[in-house]
Design an enzyme around this catalytic site. Structure first.
Site, PDB file in Angstrom:
ATOM      1  N   CYS A 105      18.379  55.400 101.422  1.00  0.00           N
ATOM      2  CA  CYS A 105      19.612  54.900 101.287  1.00  0.00           C
ATOM      3  C   CYS A 105      20.142  55.980 101.071  1.00  0.00           C
ATOM      4  O   CYS A 105      20.563  57.252 101.538  1.00  0.00           O
ATOM      5  CB  CYS A 105      19.562  54.867  99.383  1.00  0.00           C
ATOM      6  SG  CYS A 105      21.077  53.976  98.856  1.00  0.00           S
ATOM      7  N   HIS A 147      17.553  45.349  97.349  1.00  0.00           N
ATOM      8  CA  HIS A 147      17.929  47.007  97.029  1.00  0.00           C
ATOM      9  C   HIS A 147      19.470  47.030  96.873  1.00  0.00           C
ATOM     10  O   HIS A 147      19.877  47.220  95.664  1.00  0.00           O
ATOM     11  CB  HIS A 147      17.849  47.590  98.152  1.00  0.00           C
ATOM     12  CG  HIS A 147      18.107  49.471  98.690  1.00  0.00           C
ATOM     13  ND1 HIS A 147      17.340  50.099  98.772  1.00  0.00           N
ATOM     14  CD2 HIS A 147      19.247  49.313  98.683  1.00  0.00           C
ATOM     15  CE1 HIS A 147      17.795  51.646  98.739  1.00  0.00           C
ATOM     16  NE2 HIS A 147      19.101  51.116  98.627  1.00  0.00           N
ATOM     17  N   GLU A 148      20.188  46.535  97.279  1.00  0.00           N
ATOM     18  CA  GLU A 148      21.807  45.998  97.150  1.00  0.00           C
ATOM     19  C   GLU A 148      22.386  45.746  96.080  1.00  0.00           C
ATOM     20  O   GLU A 148      22.864  45.782  95.193  1.00  0.00           O
ATOM     21  CB  GLU A 148      22.401  45.239  98.496  1.00  0.00           C
ATOM     22  CG  GLU A 148      22.148  45.915  99.565  1.00  0.00           C
ATOM     23  CD  GLU A 148      22.524  47.802 100.005  1.00  0.00           C
ATOM     24  OE1 GLU A 148      23.068  48.054  99.356  1.00  0.00           O
ATOM     25  OE2 GLU A 148      21.954  48.436 100.821  1.00  0.00           O
ATOM     26  N   HIS A 151      21.542  48.021  92.972  1.00  0.00           N
ATOM     27  CA  HIS A 151      22.885  48.813  93.706  1.00  0.00           C
ATOM     28  C   HIS A 151      23.540  48.049  92.187  1.00  0.00           C
ATOM     29  O   HIS A 151      24.519  49.307  91.126  1.00  0.00           O
ATOM     30  CB  HIS A 151      23.613  49.356  94.912  1.00  0.00           C
ATOM     31  CG  HIS A 151      22.907  50.212  94.955  1.00  0.00           C
ATOM     32  ND1 HIS A 151      22.766  51.772  94.629  1.00  0.00           N
ATOM     33  CD2 HIS A 151      21.980  50.509  96.324  1.00  0.00           C
ATOM     34  CE1 HIS A 151      21.895  52.223  96.040  1.00  0.00           C
ATOM     35  NE2 HIS A 151      21.791  51.628  96.465  1.00  0.00           N
TER      36      HIS A 151
END
Length: 205
Positions: A105, A147-148, A151
């Site tokens: 990341c 994953h995003e 965030h």
């Protein structure tokens, strides 16, 4: 002025906030998407959440999700390859299957973590024209999107990784290309949460 990704060493608290929904007719949206696009074009990333560039809104820019290209293309080729997909206010509707991948990341420096993710996801989002979309995403692109989307809720991959190493970019690429260290599919169907619990129990026996 070019933006730099906020990192855990600079402002971890900012990265851990929950991003806010984008309002319809947000006057800053076009400019903020442009900031994401410029960063992604100039850096070796797969995708980027707006909060990583100092914009705590629920926006994701997707650049590369083709695993074969990621593993084999040169850095220059990857930088020139751009899916240019924008997701605004994405919502995870369903998760199926189970996979693992050694994730990195832009915000987590050289921390490199082995993370379990669903094989298939169903999401709802708005595109850059604020048209509502629903989409089913399978395989490695589902890992990138998961994953995003984490965030946007202040979750970093190092929070949920079962193993963490520290490796530079080229070392990470070489490591992933070693047998047994690439993208692993455990199961394509089945409820993700149940599969995750089942695998953990199996490993702990």
């Amino acid at each position: 002025m070019k933006r730099k990704a906020i990192t855990i060493s600079e402002n971890e608290e900012f990265l851990r906030q929950i991003s806010q929904n984008v309002e319809f007719k947000d006057k800053n949206l076009t400019k903020e998407i442009q900031i994401l696009e410029e960063y992604c074009k100039e850096n070796s990333v797969l995708a980027m959440a707006a909060v990583q560039l100092g914009i705590p809104k629920r926006i994701i820019y997707v650049k590369n999700t083709d695993l074969e290209k990621i593993n084999n293309a040169s850095k220059e080729e990857l930088n020139n390859d751009n899916e240019a997909k924008v997701l605004i206010n994405p919502v995870m509707m369903k998760r199926e299957g189970l996979t693992s991948y050694w994730e990195s990341c832009a915000s987590c420096l050289d921390y490199f973590g082995l993370v379990k993710r669903p094989y298939k996801i169903k999401i709802e989002y708005y595109d850059r024209n604020f048209q509502k979309k629903q989409e089913i995403i399978e395989g490695f692109p589902a890992t990138v999107l998961s994953h995003e989307m984490d965030h946007l809720d202040g979750i970093l991959h190092i929070d949920i990784a079962e193993k963490i190493l520290i490796k530079k970019e080229e070392e990470r690429r070489m490591f992933r290309n070693q047998k047994g260290n690439g993208y692993i599919i455990y199961q394509r169907t089945g409820k993700y949460e149940d599969l995750l619990i089942g695998l953990e129990k199996e490993l702990n026996q």
